[in-house]
Motif scaffolding. Structure first.
Motif, PDB file in Angstrom:
ATOM      1  N   GLY A 124      60.227  67.127  65.544  1.00 40.19           N
ATOM      2  CA  GLY A 124      60.837  65.815  65.749  1.00 40.19           C
ATOM      3  C   GLY A 124      61.883  65.832  66.846  1.00 40.19           C
ATOM      4  O   GLY A 124      61.946  64.923  67.677  1.00 40.19           O
ATOM      5  N   ASP A 125      62.705  66.887  66.871  1.00 42.10           N
ATOM      6  CA  ASP A 125      63.715  67.002  67.930  1.00 42.10           C
ATOM      7  C   ASP A 125      63.059  67.229  69.285  1.00 42.10           C
ATOM      8  O   ASP A 125      63.535  66.716  70.311  1.00 42.10           O
ATOM      9  CB  ASP A 125      64.667  68.157  67.619  1.00 42.10           C
ATOM     10  N   ALA A 126      61.974  68.013  69.309  1.00 40.07           N
ATOM     11  CA  ALA A 126      61.280  68.268  70.577  1.00 40.07           C
ATOM     12  C   ALA A 126      60.731  66.968  71.160  1.00 40.07           C
ATOM     13  O   ALA A 126      60.862  66.709  72.366  1.00 40.07           O
ATOM     14  CB  ALA A 126      60.150  69.277  70.368  1.00 40.07           C
ATOM     15  N   VAL A 127      60.131  66.137  70.314  1.00 37.37           N
ATOM     16  CA  VAL A 127      59.609  64.850  70.785  1.00 37.37           C
ATOM     17  C   VAL A 127      60.751  63.954  71.247  1.00 37.37           C
ATOM     18  O   VAL A 127      60.661  63.289  72.287  1.00 37.37           O
ATOM     19  CB  VAL A 127      58.795  64.167  69.671  1.00 37.37           C
ATOM     20  N   LEU A 128      61.835  63.943  70.483  1.00 40.45           N
ATOM     21  CA  LEU A 128      62.998  63.128  70.841  1.00 40.45           C
ATOM     22  C   LEU A 128      63.535  63.519  72.216  1.00 40.45           C
ATOM     23  O   LEU A 128      63.793  62.661  73.070  1.00 40.45           O
ATOM     24  CB  LEU A 128      64.079  63.308  69.773  1.00 40.45           C
ATOM     25  N   LEU A 129      63.682  64.815  72.455  1.00 35.42           N
ATOM     26  CA  LEU A 129      64.209  65.291  73.734  1.00 35.42           C
ATOM     27  C   LEU A 129      63.222  65.026  74.872  1.00 35.42           C
ATOM     28  O   LEU A 129      63.639  64.715  75.996  1.00 35.42           O
ATOM     29  CB  LEU A 129      64.521  66.779  73.650  1.00 35.42           C
ATOM     30  N   ALA A 130      61.916  65.141  74.591  1.00 37.34           N
ATOM     31  CA  ALA A 130      60.920  64.904  75.638  1.00 37.34           C
ATOM     32  C   ALA A 130      60.936  63.443  76.085  1.00 37.34           C
ATOM     33  O   ALA A 130      60.924  63.150  77.289  1.00 37.34           O
ATOM     34  CB  ALA A 130      59.532  65.289  75.134  1.00 37.34           C
ATOM     35  N   VAL A 131      60.961  62.523  75.123  1.00 38.77           N
ATOM     36  CA  VAL A 131      60.983  61.104  75.480  1.00 38.77           C
ATOM     37  C   VAL A 131      62.285  60.751  76.182  1.00 38.77           C
ATOM     38  O   VAL A 131      62.298  59.991  77.158  1.00 38.77           O
ATOM     39  CB  VAL A 131      60.780  60.227  74.223  1.00 38.77           C
ATOM     40  N   ALA A 132      63.397  61.315  75.705  1.00 38.21           N
ATOM     41  CA  ALA A 132      64.683  61.057  76.347  1.00 38.21           C
ATOM     42  C   ALA A 132      64.707  61.594  77.775  1.00 38.21           C
ATOM     43  O   ALA A 132      65.266  60.967  78.686  1.00 38.21           O
ATOM     44  CB  ALA A 132      65.810  61.684  75.535  1.00 38.21           C
ATOM     45  N   THR A 133      64.085  62.757  77.993  1.00 40.94           N
ATOM     46  CA  THR A 133      63.999  63.317  79.347  1.00 40.94           C
ATOM     47  C   THR A 133      63.221  62.382  80.264  1.00 40.94           C
ATOM     48  O   THR A 133      63.647  62.110  81.401  1.00 40.94           O
ATOM     49  CB  THR A 133      63.321  64.697  79.305  1.00 40.94           C
ATOM     50  N   PHE A 134      62.096  61.899  79.784  1.00 37.38           N
ATOM     51  CA  PHE A 134      61.293  60.968  80.577  1.00 37.38           C
ATOM     52  C   PHE A 134      62.096  59.722  80.939  1.00 37.38           C
ATOM     53  O   PHE A 134      62.149  59.316  82.105  1.00 37.38           O
ATOM     54  CB  PHE A 134      60.041  60.573  79.787  1.00 37.38           C
TER      55      PHE A 134
ATOM     56  N   CYS B 150      60.724  65.471  89.508  1.00 35.79           N
ATOM     57  CA  CYS B 150      61.653  66.533  89.913  1.00 35.79           C
ATOM     58  C   CYS B 150      62.919  66.502  89.061  1.00 35.79           C
ATOM     59  O   CYS B 150      63.415  67.546  88.621  1.00 35.79           O
ATOM     60  CB  CYS B 150      62.024  66.382  91.384  1.00 35.79           C
ATOM     61  N   LEU B 151      63.441  65.307  88.815  1.00 33.83           N
ATOM     62  CA  LEU B 151      64.661  65.174  88.027  1.00 33.83           C
ATOM     63  C   LEU B 151      64.462  65.600  86.580  1.00 33.83           C
ATOM     64  O   LEU B 151      65.419  66.004  85.911  1.00 33.83           O
ATOM     65  CB  LEU B 151      65.142  63.722  88.063  1.00 33.83           C
ATOM     66  N   ALA B 152      63.239  65.497  86.080  1.00 34.78           N
ATOM     67  CA  ALA B 152      62.989  65.857  84.687  1.00 34.78           C
ATOM     68  C   ALA B 152      63.409  67.292  84.387  1.00 34.78           C
ATOM     69  O   ALA B 152      63.899  67.591  83.293  1.00 34.78           O
ATOM     70  CB  ALA B 152      61.508  65.656  84.357  1.00 34.78           C
ATOM     71  N   GLN B 153      63.242  68.201  85.352  1.00 35.97           N
ATOM     72  CA  GLN B 153      63.643  69.598  85.150  1.00 35.97           C
ATOM     73  C   GLN B 153      65.142  69.693  84.897  1.00 35.97           C
ATOM     74  O   GLN B 153      65.600  70.393  83.991  1.00 35.97           O
ATOM     75  CB  GLN B 153      63.261  70.418  86.381  1.00 35.97           C
ATOM     76  N   TRP B 154      65.923  68.961  85.704  1.00 37.63           N
ATOM     77  CA  TRP B 154      67.374  69.004  85.567  1.00 37.63           C
ATOM     78  C   TRP B 154      67.824  68.307  84.282  1.00 37.63           C
ATOM     79  O   TRP B 154      68.686  68.810  83.568  1.00 37.63           O
ATOM     80  CB  TRP B 154      68.020  68.328  86.787  1.00 37.63           C
ATOM     81  N   VAL B 155      67.236  67.160  83.994  1.00 38.61           N
ATOM     82  CA  VAL B 155      67.610  66.409  82.798  1.00 38.61           C
ATOM     83  C   VAL B 155      67.261  67.206  81.544  1.00 38.61           C
ATOM     84  O   VAL B 155      68.063  67.308  80.603  1.00 38.61           O
ATOM     85  CB  VAL B 155      66.915  65.038  82.783  1.00 38.61           C
ATOM     86  N   ALA B 156      66.055  67.765  81.511  1.00 32.36           N
ATOM     87  CA  ALA B 156      65.634  68.537  80.341  1.00 32.36           C
ATOM     88  C   ALA B 156      66.546  69.742  80.130  1.00 32.36           C
ATOM     89  O   ALA B 156      66.908  70.066  78.984  1.00 32.36           O
ATOM     90  CB  ALA B 156      64.183  68.989  80.508  1.00 32.36           C
ATOM     91  N   THR B 157      66.923  70.409  81.204  1.00 30.61           N
ATOM     92  CA  THR B 157      67.815  71.562  81.080  1.00 30.61           C
ATOM     93  C   THR B 157      69.161  71.142  80.497  1.00 30.61           C
ATOM     94  O   THR B 157      69.709  71.810  79.613  1.00 30.61           O
ATOM     95  CB  THR B 157      68.020  72.228  82.443  1.00 30.61           C
ATOM     96  N   GLY B 158      69.699  70.014  80.985  1.00 35.97           N
ATOM     97  CA  GLY B 158      70.964  69.525  80.450  1.00 35.97           C
ATOM     98  C   GLY B 158      70.870  69.172  78.976  1.00 35.97           C
ATOM     99  O   GLY B 158      71.767  69.494  78.183  1.00 35.97           O
ATOM    100  N   LEU B 159      69.771  68.525  78.590  1.00 31.23           N
ATOM    101  CA  LEU B 159      69.600  68.156  77.191  1.00 31.23           C
ATOM    102  C   LEU B 159      69.430  69.384  76.300  1.00 31.23           C
ATOM    103  O   LEU B 159      69.942  69.417  75.171  1.00 31.23           O
ATOM    104  CB  LEU B 159      68.393  67.225  77.032  1.00 31.23           C
ATOM    105  N   VAL B 160      68.724  70.390  76.792  1.00 28.53           N
ATOM    106  CA  VAL B 160      68.530  71.609  75.993  1.00 28.53           C
ATOM    107  C   VAL B 160      69.857  72.323  75.767  1.00 28.53           C
ATOM    108  O   VAL B 160      70.178  72.736  74.638  1.00 28.53           O
ATOM    109  CB  VAL B 160      67.511  72.544  76.681  1.00 28.53           C
ATOM    110  N   PHE B 161      70.659  72.479  76.815  1.00 29.94           N
ATOM    111  CA  PHE B 161      71.960  73.122  76.637  1.00 29.94           C
ATOM    112  C   PHE B 161      72.879  72.261  75.775  1.00 29.94           C
ATOM    113  O   PHE B 161      73.669  72.785  74.984  1.00 29.94           O
ATOM    114  CB  PHE B 161      72.602  73.410  77.996  1.00 29.94           C
ATOM    115  N   GLY B 162      72.765  70.933  75.932  1.00 34.09           N
ATOM    116  CA  GLY B 162      73.538  70.062  75.056  1.00 34.09           C
ATOM    117  C   GLY B 162      73.114  70.213  73.609  1.00 34.09           C
ATOM    118  O   GLY B 162      73.947  70.198  72.696  1.00 34.09           O
ATOM    119  N   TYR B 163      71.811  70.383  73.403  1.00 32.71           N
ATOM    120  CA  TYR B 163      71.281  70.554  72.049  1.00 32.71           C
ATOM    121  C   TYR B 163      71.799  71.838  71.419  1.00 32.71           C
ATOM    122  O   TYR B 163      72.075  71.901  70.223  1.00 32.71           O
ATOM    123  CB  TYR B 163      69.754  70.565  72.103  1.00 32.71           C
TER     124      TYR B 163
END
Length: 207
Positions: A68-78, A132-145
């Motif tokens: 559930g968290d993985a899906v949440l972070l993926a949609v938020a990244t998009f 391209c931005l998705a890589q940066w956004v996803a990284t930020g969300l993962v470290f935030g998580y």
């Protein structure tokens, strides 16, 4: 021989090789290879700093991420990557590096990089490319998580709600434009000539 001269002598073959590779790759096109290399360096630096901060804080990395968290972070990244890259409201962030070209799709804008071949070109391409931005956004969300999971979930949930709202807006527009209206039956090609079938049958019987 002075040290600067010695360094220049040793580095000259490397610089020559770099210039050759750039010339053969770009084929005369103004590509920002140096800027892209700098962007990769900044990304690696930020990741290293964030990893060091997480380690210094004593937090342990999660053994697994709940689906559930993985899906949440993926949609938020998009949604967040697209908001930064295409939304009119975030245009001031892109303005120093891009120029407005016109509207693009629903509530989005089309832009092009201002300068070609330099750092601004690389930054402009990054800021206008949601992939391209998705890589940066996803990284930020993962470290935030990892550092603050509850706050990151809340932020990700907000962006996921926005993405869901976008889908509903498209569905509503489609309904307004008649997507659910019954389609008209196509002409089945019935012979409209007077007595067409009967006349054909009579001719057959006479033969």
């Amino acid at each position: 021989m002075a040290l600067p001269d010695e360094v220049q002598r040793i580095s000259e073959p490397v610089r020559r090789w770099v210039r050759t590779q750039e010339r053969e790759y770009t084929q005369g096109e103004p590509r920002p290879l140096a800027g892209d290399l700098g962007a990769m360096g900044v990304y690696l630096g930020l990741v290293s700093a964030a990893a060091a901060a997480v380690r210094a804080s004593g937090r342990e990395l999660p053994e697994r991420i709940p689906p559930g968290d993985a899906v949440l972070l993926a949609v938020a990244t998009f949604r967040l990557a697209r908001r930064i890259a295409k939304d009119p409201v975030t245009a001031p962030l892109r303005a120093p590096f891009t120029s407005f070209q016109g509207p693009s799709g629903h509530a989005e804008v089309a832009e092009e990089v201002r300068e070609h071949g330099g750092v601004k070109h690389a930054v402009g391409e990054l800021l206008t490319c949601p992939f391209c931005l998705a890589q940066w956004v996803a990284t930020g969300l993962v470290f935030g998580y990892v550092a603050a999971p509850r706050a990151t979930r809340l932020a990700a949930f907000t962006m996921t709600m926005v993405a869901g709202s976008d889908v509903l807006q498209f569905v509503y527009d489609a309904i307004q434009n008649g997507a659910l209206a019954p389609s008209q039956p196509e002409d089945e090609g019935v012979d409209t000539e007077p007595g067409g079938d009967d006349a054909a049958g009579r001719h057959a019987e006479q033969d």
